[in-house]
Design an enzyme around this catalytic site. Structure first.
Site, PDB file in Angstrom:
ATOM      1  N   CYS A  29       2.033   9.304   4.426  1.00  0.00           N
ATOM      2  CA  CYS A  29       3.036  10.059   3.783  1.00  0.00           C
ATOM      3  C   CYS A  29       2.950   9.819   2.493  1.00  0.00           C
ATOM      4  CB  CYS A  29       4.114   8.909   4.398  1.00  0.00           C
ATOM      5  SG  CYS A  29       3.516   6.878   4.400  1.00  0.00           S
ATOM      6  N   GLU A  39       9.957   3.039   6.723  1.00  0.00           N
ATOM      7  CA  GLU A  39       9.561   3.882   5.967  1.00  0.00           C
ATOM      8  C   GLU A  39       9.357   5.349   6.347  1.00  0.00           C
ATOM      9  OE1 GLU A  39       6.172   5.069   4.254  1.00  0.00           O
ATOM     10  OE2 GLU A  39       5.196   3.636   5.265  1.00  0.00           O
TER      11      GLU A  39
END
Ligand code: ADP
Length: 484
Positions: free
Chosen positions: A289, A255
């Site tokens: 993010c 990720e």
């Protein structure tokens, strides 16, 4: 760590015991809002990682052999222990990350929801059965735990990232060797205490804070007993891990970075949209993010949007994370401030205008506060292809939806995106054209335990959260059984 006595002194968790590092070394953890050392942390070396993998391998048969109910009960007891520690963990998060207390409380509460979801999933791991798939045989598929999982977590959500990885892997029946970020090991250790207390078999969860992430990471990549490495962090480190996993043909879940675009069409109610975009950009001081980095606003809405957005951003209060009125605390460290200052300077050199913010608010020898800021530009700049990991938004005026979609997709990342339109159908049509693992239409994205999350292109491989997040830690075995 039920009470906090500074500086906190912590040990490694290996084989169910709390121990010093094999080298006897420690490292310091500092509070980014004061610069004060808040902890001395045992510094795991490669030998400690080897011991953790050995312990996990030894403990795994017992853990895999438990009934789903027994595993669920242990996870539930750990959740009860986490509830008792909720306040302390929230405080640790503030000390380690500098995020406002309200956000830290939200993070641990959310982490508990995720741990609970995964503990429920532990009760319903799937299987399939095909009676008489061919005339002479039946077939079934079992989904078995992959085995030992190496989990590497970042500093921006030190509890939530642990919940997503450890919760899902334990629910799947795996053992976990967790390496938290060196900036934020305390939260991970405090969470692990609840699992030890809950009776998790020794070795099923180890926690290895380290100042040598590459050294511990190498052990996780090289030991054949480690079946899977799950990582959240920068694209650069993710690439390194992927390359390092090649020899062992190891499952890698990544990720990675994002550079989320926001498309704002001309039919929006600007006042409603601004609040959502502010949330999507500035939550966690922009250090997420999924954070909204690049706004592409339709020319007809641009002036109104930029005015309202600037006003809202100027109202954000930067300051002491312990104050209830603070919206934005410090960034994680001075380096993060310097990186953003460099990105702002390069953007301005390319023609962007710094509308507001972007300046340090205090003496940064001891703290890392940066005013939330806005850059505007007439067209896309090279720098807007980079992730801005902090409280700086960029806004580009787009001629129409098509141009906004083209600019939004002009990125090597594809983690999150946002679309705002007064017409939900138009918003959905735009969302359909955006290449991204997650899209928020007329809302800032929030995490939900049931929903899978992950990126496309250079934002990652695999999915976390939801049932999909548990399945990543299982592998199927197909069995054919002849009929007599
Ligand atoms: P950031 O730049 O935001 O700190 P990183 O990708 O460097 O993001 O860090 C995310 C996590 O990856 C942290 O736990 C960090 O310790 C770890 N890490 C950094 N470098 C390596 C490496 N070479 N091998 C394994 N883990 C690493």
């Amino acid at each position: 760590m039920t009470t906090l006595d500074f500086p906190v002194e912590t040990r490694l968790l290996v084989a169910g015991t709390w121990r010093e590092s094999s080298t006897g070394e420690t490292f310091a953890v500092s509070d980014p809002s004061t610069g004060r050392v808040v902890a001395r942390v045992a510094d795991a070396a490669a030998a400690d990682a080897e011991a953790a993998v050995d312990a996990a391998a030894a403990a795994l048969p017992e853990w895999v052999g438990l009934t789903a109910t027994a595993r669920h009960e242990i996870l539930q007891r750990a959740i009860a222990g986490l509830r008792r520690r909720e306040d302390v963990i929230a405080r640790l998060i503030v000390h380690e990350t500098g995020k406002p207390l309200a956000e830290a409380r939200g993070e641990i509460a959310n982490s508990l929801r995720f741990f609970d979801f995964f503990s429920q999933e532990a009760l319903r791991l799937p299987g399939e059965y095909w009676p008489q798939i061919q005339s002479d045989r039946d077939a079934y598929v079992v989904h078995e735990p992959v085995g030992i999982v190496g989990a590497i977590t970042p500093w921006n959500f030190p509890a939530f990232m642990v919940a997503c990885k450890v919760g899902a892997a334990l629910a799947a029946g795996c053992a976990v060797v967790l390496k938290p970020a060196e900036q934020t090991p305390l939260t991970a250790l405090a969470i692990a205490e609840a699992f030890v207390e809950a009776g998790l078999p020794a070795g099923i969860l180890s926690v290895l804070p380290t100042n040598d992430p590459a050294g511990v990471g190498r052990v996780l990549l090289e030991r054949p007993e480690v079946a899977c490495v799950t990582f959240t962090g920068s694209t650069a480190v993710g690439q390194r891990l992927l390359a390092g996993a090649a020899d062992g043909v190891k499952r890698v879940l990544l990720e990675l970075g994002g550079n989320a675009p926001v498309v704002v069409s001309d039919d929006v109610d600007v006042d409603k949209v601004v609040g959502q975009v502010v949330r999507a950009r500035f939550a966690n001081a922009g250090q997420a993010c999924v954070a909204a980095n690049r706004v592409y606003v339709h020319r007809r809405a641009a002036a109104r949007f930029i005015d309202a957005f600037s006003t809202a951003v100027q109202e954000l209060r930067v300051g002491d994370p312990w104050e209830a009125t603070t919206n934005i605390g410090p960034l994680i460290d001075i380096r993060a401030v310097e990186t953003l200052e460099d990105q702002i300077a390069r953007s301005v050199a390319q023609g962007a205008v710094l509308r507001t913010g972007g300046r340090r608010t205090r003496d940064t020898a001891t703290s890392a506060f940066l005013e939330p800021g806005i850059l505007t530009a007439d067209g896309a700049l090279d720098t807007f292809g980079e992730e801005f990991f902090g409280p700086i938004a960029s806004i580009v005026v787009a001629e129409d939806d098509d141009e906004a979609v083209r600019l939004a997709n002009d990125s090597r990342y594809g983690l999150s995106a946002y679309v705002f339109s007064g017409d939900a159908e138009r918003g959905r049509r735009i969302a359909d054209r955006i290449r991204s693992g997650n899209v928020g239409v007329n809302c800032a994205l929030t995490s939900d335990p049931a929903l899978p999350f992950g990126g496309v292109r250079m934002s990652g491989i695999g999915r976390e959260r939801g049932r999909a997040g548990v399945l990543e830690f299982l592998e199927s075995k197909t069995i054919q059984v002849g009929r007599r």
